[in-house]
Motif scaffolding. Structure first.
Motif, PDB file in Angstrom:
ATOM      1  N   UNK A 208       0.805  -1.215   0.000  1.00  0.00           N
ATOM      2  CA  UNK A 208       0.000   0.000   0.000  1.00  0.00           C
ATOM      3  C   UNK A 208       0.841   1.270   0.000  1.00  0.00           C
ATOM      4  N   UNK A 209       2.125   1.170   0.289  1.00  0.00           N
ATOM      5  CA  UNK A 209       2.984   2.356   0.287  1.00  0.00           C
ATOM      6  C   UNK A 209       3.409   2.765  -1.121  1.00  0.00           C
ATOM      7  N   UNK A 210       3.248   1.882  -2.099  1.00  0.00           N
ATOM      8  CA  UNK A 210       3.589   2.226  -3.482  1.00  0.00           C
ATOM      9  C   UNK A 210       2.529   3.183  -4.011  1.00  0.00           C
ATOM     10  N   UNK A 211       2.932   4.444  -4.232  1.00  0.00           N
ATOM     11  CA  UNK A 211       1.967   5.493  -4.540  1.00  0.00           C
ATOM     12  C   UNK A 211       2.167   6.122  -5.909  1.00  0.00           C
ATOM     13  N   UNK A 228      -0.626   6.611  -8.422  1.00  0.00           N
ATOM     14  CA  UNK A 228      -1.293   5.316  -8.457  1.00  0.00           C
ATOM     15  C   UNK A 228      -2.440   5.288  -7.462  1.00  0.00           C
ATOM     16  N   UNK A 229      -3.571   4.745  -7.917  1.00  0.00           N
ATOM     17  CA  UNK A 229      -4.760   4.584  -7.074  1.00  0.00           C
ATOM     18  C   UNK A 229      -5.199   5.905  -6.442  1.00  0.00           C
ATOM     19  N   UNK A 233      -1.789  11.535  -0.974  1.00  0.00           N
ATOM     20  CA  UNK A 233      -0.602  12.327  -0.621  1.00  0.00           C
ATOM     21  C   UNK A 233       0.262  12.706  -1.821  1.00  0.00           C
ATOM     22  N   UNK A 234      -0.207  12.420  -3.036  1.00  0.00           N
ATOM     23  CA  UNK A 234       0.594  12.710  -4.219  1.00  0.00           C
ATOM     24  C   UNK A 234      -0.154  13.695  -5.107  1.00  0.00           C
TER      25      UNK A 234
END
Length: 281
Positions: A208-211, A228-229, A233-234
């Protein structure tokens, strides 16, 4: 040389895709859209699909309507050619398509936990046009342009399974998962169709940390930085004024750099896009 029988009337993705896979695997002389006869069902040179009320792989009869436990005819045909499990792994739409055909949109929506109106809103006018054209036919023969289109679609679909599986293994071997502040980014330098199988790689990582992902852009010579998703925070609007940035989408989900600048500089831009309170539109 084989013959294919599918049901008359309105065409659906189930029978259409079944025909596509059959044409791509077999030497089919003609496809007929009519009810199946006992003679059709008894003839192994005739593939009877989504009609006939019989599932008998040895006789090449692939209907599912007589048994609520069977998947759609397309899945039965894919199993026949040894492609079912591979398609389940590579295509997100594959299992949902069978649910829609077997259970209908309302029970499928309930299973997915969404409102049924979402399924109807997501329907494609391209799908509708092609299926409506198929619905008007009574037969389809070699030499017809529509025959070639359906056959080529089937070939492309099966080839895509191979491409996605090969790419997934390459991503496992070559892609990097690097820290970006408290999050992580996938970095891949594969330039040919760079996002191919990225969704399957994300599922494999299950992190889940892959953003975000950082890959070569398909439009221009730089990197593409992609949220992603819709991670909250991005927001790449935070780097829109950087001279290395060529484009940022108005809602901040993607940014493109001018060139393939050194990876440490691309990562520095990615870090600037990690904001605590990004307003994802």
């Amino acid at each position: 040389m084989y013959t294919v029988i599918v049901h008359p009337g309105s065409a659906h993705k189930d029978d259409f895709l079944s025909v596509a896979v059959l044409l791509s695997n077999l030497d089919v002389d003609a496809v007929y859209r009519r009810e199946a006869t006992p003679q059709d069902l008894a003839d192994p040179m005739t593939y009877v699909v989504d009609v006939g009320m019989e599932y008998n792989e040895d006789l090449h009869n692939f209907d599912h309507h007589q048994d609520p436990l069977l998947p759609c005819a397309f899945h039965l045909v894919m199993k026949h050619f040894g492609q079912h499990e591979r398609a389940m792994l590579m295509f997100e739409w594959y299992s949902h398509m069978s649910m829609m055909d077997v259970r209908g949109p309302y029970r499928t929506a309930q299973q997915l936990g969404i409102d049924s109106s979402v399924l109807f809103a997501a329907s494609s006018p391209i799908d509708g046009y092609i299926l409506s054209r198929f619905s008007t036919l009574q037969e389809l023969r070699k030499g017809d342009l529509f025959y070639a289109l359906i056959r080529d679609l089937g070939r492309d679909l099966l080839a895509m399974i191979d491409r996605k599986m090969t790419r997934l293994e390459r991503l496992k071997a070559e892609a990097q998962v690097v820290p970006v502040k408290h999050l992580k980014a996938i970095v891949s330098t594969i330039a040919d169709d760079p996002k191919l199988s990225m969704d399957r790689f994300l599922r494999f990582l299950n992190d889940e940390q892959v953003a975000m992902s950082i890959t070569p852009s398909t439009r221009g010579e730089g990197w593409e930085l992609l949220r992603l998703a819709d991670h909250h925070s991005v927001d790449f609007r935070a780097v829109a004024d950087n001279p290395e940035i060529r484009f940022v989408h108005a809602n901040g989900f993607v940014a493109k750099t001018q060139t393939l600048l050194p990876l440490d500089q691309a990562l520095a831009l990615a870090m600037q896009a990690v904001v605590a309170d990004a307003a994802v539109v």
